[in-house]
Design an enzyme around this catalytic site. Sequence first.
Site, short mmCIF file in Angstrom:
data_model
loop_
_atom_site.label_atom_id
_atom_site.label_comp_id
_atom_site.label_asym_id
_atom_site.label_seq_id
_atom_site.Cartn_x
_atom_site.Cartn_y
_atom_site.Cartn_z
N LYS A 44 -30.49 -4.75 -52.16
CA LYS A 44 -31.46 -4.13 -51.24
C LYS A 44 -32.10 -5.18 -50.35
O LYS A 44 -32.31 -6.32 -50.76
CB LYS A 44 -32.54 -3.40 -52.05
CG LYS A 44 -33.61 -2.80 -51.14
CD LYS A 44 -34.34 -1.63 -51.70
CE LYS A 44 -35.36 -1.10 -50.68
NZ LYS A 44 -34.70 -0.58 -49.45
N ASN A 68 -34.93 9.19 -47.46
CA ASN A 68 -35.70 8.19 -48.20
C ASN A 68 -36.68 7.48 -47.28
O ASN A 68 -36.42 7.29 -46.10
CB ASN A 68 -34.77 7.16 -48.86
CG ASN A 68 -34.42 6.03 -47.92
OD1 ASN A 68 -35.19 5.08 -47.76
ND2 ASN A 68 -33.26 6.15 -47.28
N GLY A 71 -39.34 2.03 -47.88
CA GLY A 71 -40.24 1.10 -47.21
C GLY A 71 -40.02 -0.35 -47.61
O GLY A 71 -40.97 -1.14 -47.66
N CYS A 130 -33.51 -0.64 -40.32
CA CYS A 130 -34.30 0.17 -41.24
C CYS A 130 -35.21 1.12 -40.47
O CYS A 130 -35.92 0.69 -39.57
CB CYS A 130 -35.16 -0.67 -42.18
SG CYS A 130 -36.10 0.40 -43.28
N THR A 191 -29.04 4.73 -42.22
CA THR A 191 -29.48 6.12 -42.23
C THR A 191 -30.02 6.53 -40.86
O THR A 191 -30.32 5.69 -40.02
CB THR A 191 -30.58 6.31 -43.28
OG1 THR A 191 -31.63 5.36 -43.02
CG2 THR A 191 -30.04 6.06 -44.68
N GLY A 242 -21.68 5.54 -44.81
CA GLY A 242 -22.29 6.80 -44.44
C GLY A 242 -21.58 7.96 -45.12
O GLY A 242 -20.47 8.32 -44.74
O1 RRO Z 1 -36.31 0.57 -47.63
C1 RRO Z 1 -36.07 1.55 -46.90
O2 RRO Z 1 -36.89 2.46 -46.76
C2 RRO Z 1 -34.80 1.69 -46.17
C3 RRO Z 1 -34.15 0.64 -45.53
BR1 RRO Z 1 -34.72 -1.12 -45.66
C4 RRO Z 1 -32.99 0.90 -44.74
O3 RRO Z 1 -32.37 0.03 -44.13
N1 RRO Z 1 -32.56 2.19 -44.67
C5 RRO Z 1 -33.17 3.17 -45.30
O4 RRO Z 1 -32.74 4.31 -45.19
N2 RRO Z 1 -34.30 2.93 -46.05
#
Ligand code: RRO
Length: 305
Positions: A44, A68, A71, A130, A191, A242
Amino acid sequence: VDLAVSVGSVRLPNPVMPASGTAGHGTELGAYVDLGGLGAVVVKSLAATPWPGNPPLRVHQTPAGMINSVGLQGPGVERWLVDDLPGLLATGARVVASIWGRSVDEYRAAADLLAEAPPGVVAVEVNLSCPNVSGHGIFAQSAPDSAAVIAATAGCGRPRWAKLTPLVTDITEVAGAVLDAGAEALTVANTVPGLAIDVETRRSHLGGGMGGLSGPAIHPIAVRAVYECRAAHPDAAIVGVGGIARGVDAVEMLLAGADAVQVGTATFADPRACAVVLDELAAWCRAHDVPRVADLTGGAHDPDR
Ligand code: RRO
């Protein structure tokens, strides 16, 4: 079947890896799959410093897919190098570190801290996309901003994969900019920003408000984005991500032009999803007399087939 692939200069034993954000920062998936047997493990996204992430709830299921708003919760690169990475490398995994920042300087700081990582960190995925950085736009929606971040992250001393968003007018323009700035591969794609409203409270289901939509809903979007990037940049290395949940989804992504694939949302329904995709991909190749999985890459562009 020969499953080995190359993502730019990085040689991998097979093309399947968990997408960033789905395998945690360390060996979280290790109870379910042999991490050393996957193509690589993408962790992550990490910032230079620890980051708390968004308030709950952080994920919400819709009929179309998952949203999601995690964050960017993470321990920061320095703690990760000490607390998580050694155990992950001990599994034999090839590790791809993912980094993010709120500014070019924050990206640079995270990249510089990775310079001292052991060679088992085979690449750095620079997360330009993100959707959940509060108060900030998405770097990957601007070609010049994306190029500036890629230029600033050379200090990590290893190949950089630029993770893009499909939510742009022309993804090939951003792809060209990051390749020119020194990215060795494109990770296509993150996403898609979405929102799910609780009709009783009249507020977002997610503590962070907006979120990133993933899963089956974005699979055709990602396949399209990979196809466009392959057509515009025939020599680029591309990692497709994806909505990949089964072997045939991976085949489709490879035919669109990907050299390797990442499995994200499917991992939440089945933590063995990466192994399932890999097994089914190998079986598909056997059934279709494809001796090398690398031969699938770009097959949907080939006018002779
Ligand atoms: O951590 C997130 O909320 C998050 C990240 Br860094 C990202 O690149 N893509 C995503 O869908 N969530």
